[in-house]
Write a protein that holds these residues in place. Structure first.
Motif, PDB file in Angstrom:
ATOM      1  N   GLN A   1      42.818  50.588 -10.149  1.00  0.00           N
ATOM      2  CA  GLN A   1      43.202  48.980 -10.077  1.00  0.00           C
ATOM      3  C   GLN A   1      42.651  48.241 -10.072  1.00  0.00           C
ATOM      4  OE1 GLN A   1      43.940  47.991  -5.461  1.00  0.00           O
ATOM      5  NE2 GLN A   1      46.074  47.298  -6.563  1.00  0.00           N
ATOM      6  N   VAL A   2      42.072  46.819 -11.356  1.00  0.00           N
ATOM      7  CA  VAL A   2      41.922  46.072 -11.420  1.00  0.00           C
ATOM      8  C   VAL A   2      41.551  45.042 -10.128  1.00  0.00           C
ATOM      9  CG1 VAL A   2      42.156  43.825 -12.680  1.00  0.00           C
ATOM     10  CG2 VAL A   2      42.623  46.168 -13.761  1.00  0.00           C
ATOM     11  N   ARG A   3      40.271  45.115  -9.757  1.00  0.00           N
ATOM     12  CA  ARG A   3      39.956  44.013  -8.891  1.00  0.00           C
ATOM     13  C   ARG A   3      39.780  43.000  -9.016  1.00  0.00           C
ATOM     14  NH1 ARG A   3      33.621  45.731  -6.400  1.00  0.00           N
ATOM     15  NH2 ARG A   3      33.716  44.308  -4.704  1.00  0.00           N
ATOM     16  N   GLY A   4      40.170  42.943  -7.890  1.00  0.00           N
ATOM     17  CA  GLY A   4      40.271  40.948  -7.842  1.00  0.00           C
ATOM     18  C   GLY A   4      39.227  39.743  -7.067  1.00  0.00           C
ATOM     19  N   THR A   5      39.004  39.013  -7.465  1.00  0.00           N
ATOM     20  CA  THR A   5      38.548  37.739  -6.892  1.00  0.00           C
ATOM     21  C   THR A   5      38.902  36.778  -5.702  1.00  0.00           C
ATOM     22  OG1 THR A   5      36.668  38.514  -8.296  1.00  0.00           O
ATOM     23  CG2 THR A   5      36.312  36.608  -7.282  1.00  0.00           C
ATOM     24  N   ASP A   6      37.921  36.654  -4.799  1.00  0.00           N
ATOM     25  CA  ASP A   6      38.435  35.327  -4.127  1.00  0.00           C
ATOM     26  C   ASP A   6      38.097  34.265  -4.177  1.00  0.00           C
ATOM     27  OD1 ASP A   6      36.207  35.421  -2.860  1.00  0.00           O
ATOM     28  OD2 ASP A   6      37.138  36.903  -0.995  1.00  0.00           O
ATOM     29  N   PRO A   7      38.130  33.632  -4.622  1.00  0.00           N
ATOM     30  CA  PRO A   7      37.709  31.839  -4.065  1.00  0.00           C
ATOM     31  C   PRO A   7      36.293  32.421  -3.730  1.00  0.00           C
ATOM     32  CG  PRO A   7      39.860  31.824  -3.525  1.00  0.00           C
ATOM     33  CD  PRO A   7      40.112  33.062  -2.986  1.00  0.00           C
TER      34      PRO A   7
ATOM     35  N   LEU B   1      38.661  26.776  -9.607  1.00  0.00           N
ATOM     36  CA  LEU B   1      39.321  26.924  -7.947  1.00  0.00           C
ATOM     37  C   LEU B   1      40.490  26.185  -8.137  1.00  0.00           C
ATOM     38  CD1 LEU B   1      35.924  26.993  -6.382  1.00  0.00           C
ATOM     39  CD2 LEU B   1      37.414  28.686  -6.710  1.00  0.00           C
ATOM     40  N   GLU B   2      40.221  24.463  -8.133  1.00  0.00           N
ATOM     41  CA  GLU B   2      41.993  23.555  -8.186  1.00  0.00           C
ATOM     42  C   GLU B   2      42.683  24.321  -9.239  1.00  0.00           C
ATOM     43  OE1 GLU B   2      44.210  20.627  -7.423  1.00  0.00           O
ATOM     44  OE2 GLU B   2      42.233  21.425  -6.080  1.00  0.00           O
ATOM     45  N   ALA B   3      42.650  24.780  -9.881  1.00  0.00           N
ATOM     46  CA  ALA B   3      43.814  25.866 -10.688  1.00  0.00           C
ATOM     47  C   ALA B   3      43.927  26.445 -10.536  1.00  0.00           C
ATOM     48  CB  ALA B   3      43.413  25.719 -12.353  1.00  0.00           C
ATOM     49  N   GLY B   4      43.566  27.546  -9.702  1.00  0.00           N
ATOM     50  CA  GLY B   4      44.145  28.942  -8.653  1.00  0.00           C
ATOM     51  C   GLY B   4      44.843  28.280  -7.892  1.00  0.00           C
ATOM     52  N   ARG B   5      44.238  27.043  -7.339  1.00  0.00           N
ATOM     53  CA  ARG B   5      45.651  26.836  -5.941  1.00  0.00           C
ATOM     54  C   ARG B   5      46.489  26.374  -6.223  1.00  0.00           C
ATOM     55  NH1 ARG B   5      46.670  22.215  -3.147  1.00  0.00           N
ATOM     56  NH2 ARG B   5      45.578  21.095  -5.202  1.00  0.00           N
ATOM     57  N   ARG B   6      46.245  25.587  -7.038  1.00  0.00           N
ATOM     58  CA  ARG B   6      48.028  25.076  -7.755  1.00  0.00           C
ATOM     59  C   ARG B   6      48.803  26.074  -7.899  1.00  0.00           C
ATOM     60  NH1 ARG B   6      45.198  21.752 -10.703  1.00  0.00           N
ATOM     61  NH2 ARG B   6      45.606  22.245 -12.687  1.00  0.00           N
TER      62      ARG B   6
END
Length: 226
Positions: free
Chosen positions: A75-81, A215-220
């Motif tokens: 599985q492609v591993r995600g990255t949290d903030p 990070l702001e773009a990811g939050r939105r």
């Protein structure tokens, strides 16, 4: 989503070729976080046995791009903030250090070339093309450091951070050409003045600014619509 270049397949170690194809698909955002990779399907896709596929997946696991699941699945591993902040923070430290080491070796021709790339960045509206030019700008200034180990350590950090810049730019605009180009100008002015410490500090802050924008773009992006 995973490109197969048959002209390269016969000229390279098969596992390395497959690993690079998968790596490119992950880093470009074509394979999103959580995407499932099936060894049997990948072998059929590339027209090879499962042996080089397994080796390629081991390489990607060692790089932190995927994680294993049961029954020949990965599985492609995600990255949290929080982890993404760590990636950008390490990238800032290494890039700043490389710039500091490079300053005594950067000649006027290199500075002129960097300024020309920065002007192209100001005019480029296509985000993937913009990211390519931006990488070219930074590599041009860091290469004179001669610090092979530092450049090798930086490469995967840049790929991981730019993966999320690409993923979270779709419809959200992680694209800050005005601010970025102004920060590039500041770095170049400090390099031209021979201020290695100042260039290092400016380069570090430049990466941190990008981190905050991503990070702001990811939050939105994670906010519900409406």
């Amino acid at each position: 989503m995973i490109e197969v270049d048959t002209s390269l397949l016969g000229r390279r170690v098969t596992a390395d070729y497959i690993a690079e194809a998968l790596r490119n698909a992950i880093n470009s955002g074509k394979l999103i976080d959580g995407a499932v990779l099936n060894q049997v399907e990948l072998a059929a896709h590339f027209g090879v046995s499962r042996v080089p596929v397994r080796e390629a997946l081991r390489q990607l696991q060692a790089e932190g791009l995927i994680e294993n699941r049961a029954h020949r699945l990965s599985q492609v591993r995600g990255t949290d903030p929080d982890r993404l902040v760590q990636v950008f923070s390490l990238r800032a430290l290494i890039e700043g250090w490389l710039i500091e080491q490079a300053v005594p070796n950067i000649d006027p021709a290199t500075i002129a070339q960097a300024r020309e790339i920065n002007e192209r960045l100001r005019k480029e509206s296509d985000h993937p093309a913009w990211l390519g030019l931006n990488a070219e700008f930074h590599e041009l200034l860091m290469r004179p450091s001669g610090a092979v180990e530092g450049l090798e350590l930086l490469a995967p950090l840049r790929m991981r951070s730019e993966r999320y810049t690409r993923l979270w730019s779709k419809g959200n605009g992680v694209h800050r050409p005005v601010e970025t180009c102004a920060e590039h100008d500041q770095i170049l002015d400090l390099i031209e003045a021979g201020d290695a410490e100042g260039a290092r500090a400016a380069a570090e802050e430049h990466v941190r600014h990008t981190c905050r924008a991503v990070l702001e773009a990811g939050r939105r992006m994670q906010q519900p619509a409406g």
